[in-house]
Design a protein around this motif. Sequence first.
Motif, short mmCIF file in Angstrom:
data_model
loop_
_atom_site.label_atom_id
_atom_site.label_comp_id
_atom_site.label_asym_id
_atom_site.label_seq_id
_atom_site.Cartn_x
_atom_site.Cartn_y
_atom_site.Cartn_z
N GLY A 1 -3.49 8.05 34.81
CA GLY A 1 -2.89 6.82 35.34
C GLY A 1 -3.85 6.11 36.27
N ASN A 2 -4.53 6.84 37.11
CA ASN A 2 -5.51 6.24 38.02
C ASN A 2 -6.64 5.59 37.24
OD1 ASN A 2 -4.05 7.16 40.20
ND2 ASN A 2 -5.40 8.88 40.62
N TYR A 3 -7.10 6.25 36.20
CA TYR A 3 -8.19 5.72 35.38
C TYR A 3 -7.75 4.45 34.67
CZ TYR A 3 -12.00 5.48 32.02
OH TYR A 3 -13.07 5.07 31.29
N ALA A 4 -6.51 4.47 34.14
CA ALA A 4 -5.98 3.29 33.46
C ALA A 4 -5.85 2.12 34.45
CB ALA A 4 -4.63 3.61 32.82
N ASP A 5 -5.38 2.39 35.64
CA ASP A 5 -5.27 1.34 36.66
C ASP A 5 -6.64 0.79 37.02
OD1 ASP A 5 -2.53 1.63 36.75
OD2 ASP A 5 -2.55 2.92 38.53
N LEU A 6 -7.62 1.65 37.13
CA LEU A 6 -8.98 1.22 37.45
C LEU A 6 -9.51 0.29 36.37
CD1 LEU A 6 -11.62 1.50 39.13
CD2 LEU A 6 -12.20 3.39 37.61
N LYS A 7 -9.34 0.67 35.11
CA LYS A 7 -9.82 -0.16 34.00
C LYS A 7 -9.09 -1.50 33.96
CE LYS A 7 -13.03 2.28 32.28
NZ LYS A 7 -14.38 1.81 32.36
N LYS A 8 -7.80 -1.49 34.25
CA LYS A 8 -7.02 -2.72 34.26
C LYS A 8 -7.53 -3.65 35.35
CE LYS A 8 -2.29 -4.40 34.66
NZ LYS A 8 -0.91 -4.04 34.95
N ARG A 9 -7.81 -3.11 36.54
CA ARG A 9 -8.31 -3.94 37.65
C ARG A 9 -9.69 -4.49 37.33
NH1 ARG A 9 -5.96 0.19 40.90
NH2 ARG A 9 -7.99 1.17 41.09
N GLN A 10 -10.50 -3.72 36.62
CA GLN A 10 -11.84 -4.18 36.27
C GLN A 10 -11.76 -5.36 35.28
OE1 GLN A 10 -13.84 -0.68 34.86
NE2 GLN A 10 -14.48 -0.05 36.92
N ARG A 11 -10.78 -5.36 34.39
CA ARG A 11 -10.64 -6.44 33.41
C ARG A 11 -10.15 -7.72 34.07
NH1 ARG A 11 -8.44 -2.22 29.91
NH2 ARG A 11 -6.44 -2.75 30.75
N GLU A 12 -9.41 -7.60 35.17
CA GLU A 12 -8.83 -8.78 35.82
C GLU A 12 -9.81 -9.57 36.59
OE1 GLU A 12 -5.69 -7.07 38.12
OE2 GLU A 12 -4.35 -7.03 36.43
#
Length: 115
Positions: free
Chosen positions: A104-115
């Motif tokens: 979940g942390n990794y997914a959140d990190l990737k999502k923030r990087q795309r934004e």
Amino acid sequence: MNNKIPILSQEEEELIEKHLEFYQSLLTKKRMPTTKAQEHFVAVCSQRAKAETPHELAVAKYLRIKAIEKETGAKKVEAIPEYEEGFPRPDWSKNDDWKKMRAGNYADLKKRQRE
């Protein structure tokens, strides 16, 4: 006065738990000191002498903690049992839980990087 709340050691906590009623009876004069050691203890607690024995050191620290708590309204923070050594105990969670949390942390990190 330093507002950082001191922490009692295991030995000091044991002394306080075991003898607090006796200490308080000496401090409130419900019991009069009958020995030189008890007289010195009372002098230490009224800040007329320097703490020397384990009992005096424990009570001096205990009284300092209580004074700071009264002054600031702060309370001693109890340690979270799972983190007493600074990291979770092995039995704190299942390995699958850890993997889900990390994913979940990794997914959140990737999502923030795309934004």
